[in-house]
Design a protein around this motif. Sequence first.
Motif: not given
Length: 449
Positions: A44, A49, A212
């Motif tokens: 991730k 992110y 992702v």
Amino acid sequence: MAISNQEMKIEPLAYQLIQKFETKTAKIGVVGLGYVGLPLAVEKAKAGYSVIGFDVQQEKTQMVNKGINYIGDVVDEDLITYTKQGRLKATTDYSLIGELDAVAICVPTPLDIYQQPDTSYVECSTREISQYIRKGMLVVLESTTYPGTTEEIVKPILEESGLICGKDIFIAYSPERVDPGNKTFNTKNTPKVVGGVTSSCTAVAAVMYREVLESEVHEVTSPAVAEMEKILENTFRNINIALANEMAILCNKMGLDVWEVIDAAATKPYGFMPFYPGPGLGGHCIPIDPFYLTWKAREYNYHTKLIEVAGEINNMMPDFVVNRCVQILNKEGKALKDAKILILGVAYKKDVKDYRESPVLPIINQLEEAGAEWTVVDPHVTEFKLNEKMKKTETTLNDKLLEEADLTIMTTDHSCFDYDQISKKANIIFDTRDAFKDKNVTIDRYYKL
């Protein structure tokens, strides 16, 4: 490409969350930084992110924050890079959940002493999240569990906050698919299954994983379907491995090489998938997951006979291995008592350091009870727990260990073992993995499972 609110026919808060995922502005959390959680957290962060990992073990969070990797499937450089950039950090402070847009629960779901699911880790994690949950958040359970867990345990706890699932918050189940040591498939490229409590929940979770991962994301109609498919995956392997193990027992009695039999059957281009025998099942999934289903089936007054018989066969393989040790030593005019046994590998599978539920542990236990002297060599595992006591291993195999052993048992066929050395220096070899196949080595006293 962004999907319009009208096209998706989902709740306004869900659409807003989808936009955050698509623009990489969402802040994501992962609860549980073990074999599943840490690789997911790294992926991730790699996807762009800001990620916070949560764990009750402060030692783990400190290691992550220092960029120290303890999971084989995580690339060291990735962990170092994203922690240095501040894109990934770890903490024991669950109040930071209030800053997140999404959180994945990746905690253990073991069996208790009665072979019943222990959901306490899931419940505790969910309660921690419920204290800080806010409108517009996504919560995804990834821990392997029985069908119904997400809707019967996670959803009610989170809704105690007064927030409504599908409208204010979004809840889904997406089973982890981690195969430690697999060089081809990992967290990023393994297809993902997602099932939300509502269509909005499914849509939000599916978008997050598509942003992702590089793999397909397969949407199902409910969390229970996703929970059941995960159990089916591992029960399928459990049952077929049990068949291979039973064939190994029978072939041994008949004087046949079970691996030769399986290889011959595998030449059929349809209707057959090869599974192979071994000293027993290990790991965090296959030996355990089918019992979730047998437990849940009782609620519906159904007895899962095939699954339970398969479990019995697999669980008896360590006994079979020890009995074969007795037979082999007897043929050589030796007794198991006081015999020096060299055990090659305590990890549950090759080229990993994970020894959870390893079948080698009950083998060692039985050898010890029989009065044998044992030594374990495992280059990947420096120590392991046996009967609540930590035991050291030898991490380097040398000629002296091989020459002094009355019997050398190949229990985990790590690639790093020198098979030529073993074949030349060992007195007697008992191979439970067909490890010497295609090694082009000459072995004098060699026995197979």
